[in-house]
Every structure is written in structure tokens, then in C-alpha cells.
Design a protein around this motif. Structure first.
Motif, PDB file in Angstrom:
ATOM      1  N   UNK A  27      -7.265  -6.739 -16.552  1.00 57.51           N
ATOM      2  CA  UNK A  27      -7.098  -8.155 -16.837  1.00 57.51           C
ATOM      3  C   UNK A  27      -8.380  -8.841 -16.422  1.00 57.51           C
ATOM      4  N   UNK A  28      -8.303 -10.130 -16.103  1.00 55.02           N
ATOM      5  CA  UNK A  28      -9.472 -10.820 -15.547  1.00 55.02           C
ATOM      6  C   UNK A  28      -9.927 -10.056 -14.317  1.00 55.02           C
ATOM      7  N   UNK A  29      -8.928  -9.607 -13.564  1.00 57.15           N
ATOM      8  CA  UNK A  29      -9.138  -8.752 -12.404  1.00 57.15           C
ATOM      9  C   UNK A  29      -8.225  -7.547 -12.618  1.00 57.15           C
ATOM     10  N   UNK A  30      -8.696  -6.314 -12.326  1.00 56.87           N
ATOM     11  CA  UNK A  30      -7.800  -5.166 -12.490  1.00 56.87           C
ATOM     12  C   UNK A  30      -6.596  -5.278 -11.547  1.00 56.87           C
ATOM     13  N   UNK A  31      -5.455  -4.807 -12.011  1.00 59.99           N
ATOM     14  CA  UNK A  31      -4.252  -4.811 -11.180  1.00 59.99           C
ATOM     15  C   UNK A  31      -3.770  -3.374 -11.019  1.00 59.99           C
ATOM     16  N   UNK A  32      -3.566  -2.990  -9.761  1.00 57.53           N
ATOM     17  CA  UNK A  32      -3.018  -1.666  -9.462  1.00 57.53           C
ATOM     18  C   UNK A  32      -1.622  -1.855  -8.892  1.00 57.53           C
ATOM     19  N   UNK A  33      -0.650  -1.324  -9.589  1.00 54.18           N
ATOM     20  CA  UNK A  33       0.766  -1.496  -9.204  1.00 54.18           C
ATOM     21  C   UNK A  33       1.275  -0.172  -8.658  1.00 54.18           C
ATOM     22  N   UNK A  34       1.631  -0.190  -7.396  1.00 54.14           N
ATOM     23  CA  UNK A  34       2.054   1.028  -6.687  1.00 54.14           C
ATOM     24  C   UNK A  34       3.478   0.830  -6.182  1.00 54.14           C
ATOM     25  N   UNK A  35       4.254   1.924  -6.153  1.00 53.10           N
ATOM     26  CA  UNK A  35       5.614   1.839  -5.620  1.00 53.10           C
ATOM     27  C   UNK A  35       5.827   3.038  -4.689  1.00 53.10           C
ATOM     28  N   UNK A  36       6.117   2.751  -3.435  1.00 57.07           N
ATOM     29  CA  UNK A  36       6.300   3.835  -2.455  1.00 57.07           C
ATOM     30  C   UNK A  36       7.724   4.396  -2.460  1.00 57.07           C
ATOM     31  N   UNK A  37       8.595   3.852  -3.283  1.00 56.54           N
ATOM     32  CA  UNK A  37      10.032   4.185  -3.195  1.00 56.54           C
ATOM     33  C   UNK A  37      10.315   5.681  -3.290  1.00 56.54           C
ATOM     34  N   UNK A  38       9.666   6.343  -4.244  1.00 62.07           N
ATOM     35  CA  UNK A  38       9.976   7.764  -4.458  1.00 62.07           C
ATOM     36  C   UNK A  38       9.025   8.712  -3.735  1.00 62.07           C
ATOM     37  N   UNK A  39       8.147   8.152  -2.936  1.00 63.26           N
ATOM     38  CA  UNK A  39       7.170   8.968  -2.210  1.00 63.26           C
ATOM     39  C   UNK A  39       7.861   9.725  -1.082  1.00 63.26           C
ATOM     40  N   UNK A  40       7.495  10.988  -0.923  1.00 63.82           N
ATOM     41  CA  UNK A  40       8.131  11.816   0.102  1.00 63.82           C
ATOM     42  C   UNK A  40       7.325  11.875   1.401  1.00 63.82           C
ATOM     43  N   UNK A  41       6.025  11.684   1.315  1.00 60.80           N
ATOM     44  CA  UNK A  41       5.200  11.825   2.517  1.00 60.80           C
ATOM     45  C   UNK A  41       3.905  11.032   2.387  1.00 60.80           C
ATOM     46  N   UNK A  42       3.305  10.751   3.529  1.00 65.92           N
ATOM     47  CA  UNK A  42       2.012  10.062   3.568  1.00 65.92           C
ATOM     48  C   UNK A  42       0.967  10.862   2.792  1.00 65.92           C
ATOM     49  N   UNK A  43       1.081  12.186   2.898  1.00 66.43           N
ATOM     50  CA  UNK A  43       0.119  13.059   2.238  1.00 66.43           C
ATOM     51  C   UNK A  43       0.111  12.816   0.720  1.00 66.43           C
ATOM     52  N   UNK A  44       1.297  12.680   0.173  1.00 65.18           N
ATOM     53  CA  UNK A  44       1.446  12.431  -1.264  1.00 65.18           C
ATOM     54  C   UNK A  44       0.673  11.173  -1.692  1.00 65.18           C
TER      55      UNK A  44
END
Ligand code: ADP
Ligand code: MG
Length: 143
Positions: A71-88
Motif C-alpha cells: 500500500x502507501x506503506x507495506x502492511x504485514x499481517x501476522x497471527x500467532x493463534x496457530x503457532x506452536x512455539x517461539x521457534x516457529x
């Protein structure tokens, strides 16, 4: 710290709030969203995207951890809901997004609080009734 609280009465109300909020964002900003399922986090990101001039359908990243939008500024949309570990999270190169040239917005950010950088803008969502959401924005410093 500065805090702004508001109650919205519809999904469109939450999107409008997010659109306004987006106008105060800069490249490199990180926005951490927390609140129960259905409290309005993804709805907020849709308004945020609109405010950043992003074209494209904003839905929660389910199969990929990150959805990238230009967009005018890039947007990064992240969702931690299904993440199993910090490593992931680290494996996908999260730092690239967090310390990059766009705005990073993270749903369920409080599941991995250690990963959230200092200075992150926090937005908390609470369900008040079927169509009402209590939305609290906390910023560090004087911004
Ligand atoms: P989350 O990402 O937090 O799980 P979503 O944004 O996906 O939540 O879903 C919020 C749900 O609540 C949607 O079905 C939306 O239509 C509904 N809703 C009702 N009132 C509001 C409101 N004031 N703000 C945001 N969403 C609302
Ligand atoms: Mg969501």
C-alpha cells in the motif's frame, strides 16, 4: 504511556476507528492486538489496511503465518493463534517484518509476549455485547 479508549457499536465502527488509527502510523511501527476470539481483531486490521491504502482481501493468515500487502506503506499481517512455539515464529524471519519498512500488525500478540519489541503499540479488544466492543490503545512514550 498514553491510553485511548473507545466503544464501537458495529464492525464498521471498529473499521472506522482503525482507519483513523492508521493515519497516525509510521513505517516500522508494530501493533499488537489482543482479545478473545470474535472480539474484532481481524475486523480492526481490515480498517487499518484501508487506512494504509492497501488493496486486497484481509483475512486472518491461516496457512501462512504472515500475509504481506503493499500500500502507501507495506502492511504485514501476522497471527500467532496457530503457532506452536517461539521457534516457529523465528523461522519465518519475524525480525525482517518487525524491524522492516512497513507496519506490522500481530493478532494474538500476547501468546508470545517475549517476541514483541519495545515501543509496540498495544490494542486490546473486549466484547461488551453482541455488537459492542471496548477497544483500548496503549502507546509508550509521548506518541
Ligand atoms: P477476531 O479476529 O478478534 O477473532 P473478528 O474481527 O474476526 O475477531 O470477528 C469479530 C466478529 O464480531 C465479526 O463477526 C464481526 O462482524 C462481529 N462484530 C460485531 N460487532 C462488532 C464490533 N463493534 N467490532 C468488531 N466486530 C464486531
Ligand atoms: Mg482474527
Amino acid at each position: 504511556m498514553s491510553r485511548v479508549e473507545q466503544i464501537t457499536a458495529s464492525p464498521e465502527g471498529t473499521q472506522d476507528l482503525a482507519k483513523d488509527f492508521a493515519s497516525g502510523l509510521r513505517r516500522g511501527d508494530v501493533v499488537a492486538l489482543s482479545g478473545d476470539l470474535g472480539s474484532g481483531k481481524t475486523t480492526f486490521v481490515q480498517g487499518l489496511a484501508e487506512g494504509l491504502g492497501v488493496k486486497g482481501n484481509v483475512v486472518s493468515p491461516t496457512f501462512k503465518l504472515v500475509n504481506e500487502f503493499s500500500g502507501k506503506v507495506p502492511l504485514y499481517h501476522i497471527d500467532f493463534y496457530r503457532i506452536q512455539s517461539t521457534r516457529e515464529i523465528l523461522v519465518i524471519g519475524l525480525e525482517h517484518y518487525l524491524f522492516g519498512d512497513g507496519v506490522t500488525v500481530i493478532e494474538w500478540a500476547d501468546l508470545y509476549p517475549d517476541i514483541i519489541p519495545k515501543g509496540t503499540i498495544r490494542v486490546c479488544f473486549e466484547v461488551i455485547s453482541q455488537n459492542e466492543r471496548w477497544i483500548v490503545v496503549d502507546r509508550e512514550g509521548d506518541r
